[in-house]
Design a protein around this motif. Structure first.
Motif, PDB file in Angstrom:
ATOM      1  N   ARG A   1      47.289  50.883  32.812  1.00 58.15           N
ATOM      2  CA  ARG A   1      47.400  51.647  34.160  1.00 58.15           C
ATOM      3  C   ARG A   1      48.967  51.873  34.477  1.00 58.15           C
TER       4      ARG A   1
ATOM      5  N   ASP B   1      45.295  55.946  38.951  1.00 57.72           N
ATOM      6  CA  ASP B   1      44.278  54.783  38.734  1.00 57.72           C
ATOM      7  C   ASP B   1      43.678  55.177  37.603  1.00 57.72           C
ATOM      8  N   SER B   2      42.633  54.305  37.325  1.00 53.87           N
ATOM      9  CA  SER B   2      41.784  54.551  35.914  1.00 53.87           C
ATOM     10  C   SER B   2      41.241  55.844  35.738  1.00 53.87           C
TER      11      SER B   2
ATOM     12  N   ASP C   1      47.166  56.284  42.718  1.00 56.13           N
ATOM     13  CA  ASP C   1      46.996  54.910  43.011  1.00 56.13           C
ATOM     14  C   ASP C   1      47.180  54.378  44.395  1.00 56.13           C
TER      15      ASP C   1
ATOM     16  N   ASP D   1      41.051  47.673  37.518  1.00 57.43           N
ATOM     17  CA  ASP D   1      41.259  48.301  38.973  1.00 57.43           C
ATOM     18  C   ASP D   1      41.473  47.378  40.023  1.00 57.43           C
TER      19      ASP D   1
ATOM     20  N   THR E   1      45.086  46.667  40.309  1.00 54.40           N
ATOM     21  CA  THR E   1      45.598  47.931  40.869  1.00 54.40           C
ATOM     22  C   THR E   1      45.476  48.094  42.434  1.00 54.40           C
TER      23      THR E   1
END
Length: 182
Positions: A18, A107-108, A113, A149, A152
């Motif tokens: 990430r 983000d993923s 993000d 996630d 994050t």
């Protein structure tokens, strides 16, 4: 959603990444402070300086009991390597933090993000599951996607996904992870 993990060159370790709009020390605090670790993973008790802590995973449903984690490497703000018995197996995990050097945080799914990197700090987080059994990659990969996630979201103030999206968002990645071992 696409997978962010891949097997390393030897095909032994599963590595997921990430890129976060946050300084390394903020991310490190979410790895090394029990109250912040709890926001995305679980809690720990004990003295990390002793090389062992008891970790209780709190993000997943059901009762969790404390599991001993051995700390193999701890370089503040840069690297944490731990291992733990998981059933009959031992899981060895590393989290490495590095300055992104101009990379755009995402983000993923590749979306921003939502971090508040007013200071411009961008950090690459790499989670390495060492010696992951090939027949488990399709199960382990989606799990680490979910946890990263959650990390994050905890670090940036964004969404912290719960179990309500596990099947629809994360288990859909299982086949893509299975393809890594073919």
């Amino acid at each position: 959603m696409t997978i962010t993990g891949d097997l390393d060159a030897d095909g032994q370790d599963l590595v997921l990444t990430r890129t976060l709009a946050a300084p390394r020390d903020r991310i490190w605090a979410h790895l090394s402070t029990s109250a912040l670790l709890e926001t995305w993973f679980g809690t720990f008790e004990g003295d990390p300086g002793s090389g062992q802590v008891q970790v209780t995973m709190t993000a997943e449903p059901g009762d969790s009991s404390a599991v001993e984690y051995t700390i193999h490497a701890c370089e503040q703000g840069a690297l944490l390597t731990v291992s733990s018995a998981m059933g009959e197996d031992t899981w060895c995990l590393s989290v490495e933090l590095a300055d992104a050097g101009g990379a755009e945080a995402s983000d993923s799914a590749g979306a921003p993000d939502r971090g508040d990197a007013a200071d411009g700090a961008v950090t690459v987080v790499s989670l390495r599951h060492h010696a992951v059994p090939a027949d488990m990659v399709q199960h382990i990969g989606p799990g680490w996607e979910w946890y990263l996630d959650r990390l994050t979201g905890a670090v940036t103030g964004g969404e912290i996904p719960g179990m309500d999206v596990w099947d629809s968002r994360y288990m859909t990645l299982a086949e893509d992870y299975a393809r890594l071992t073919r």
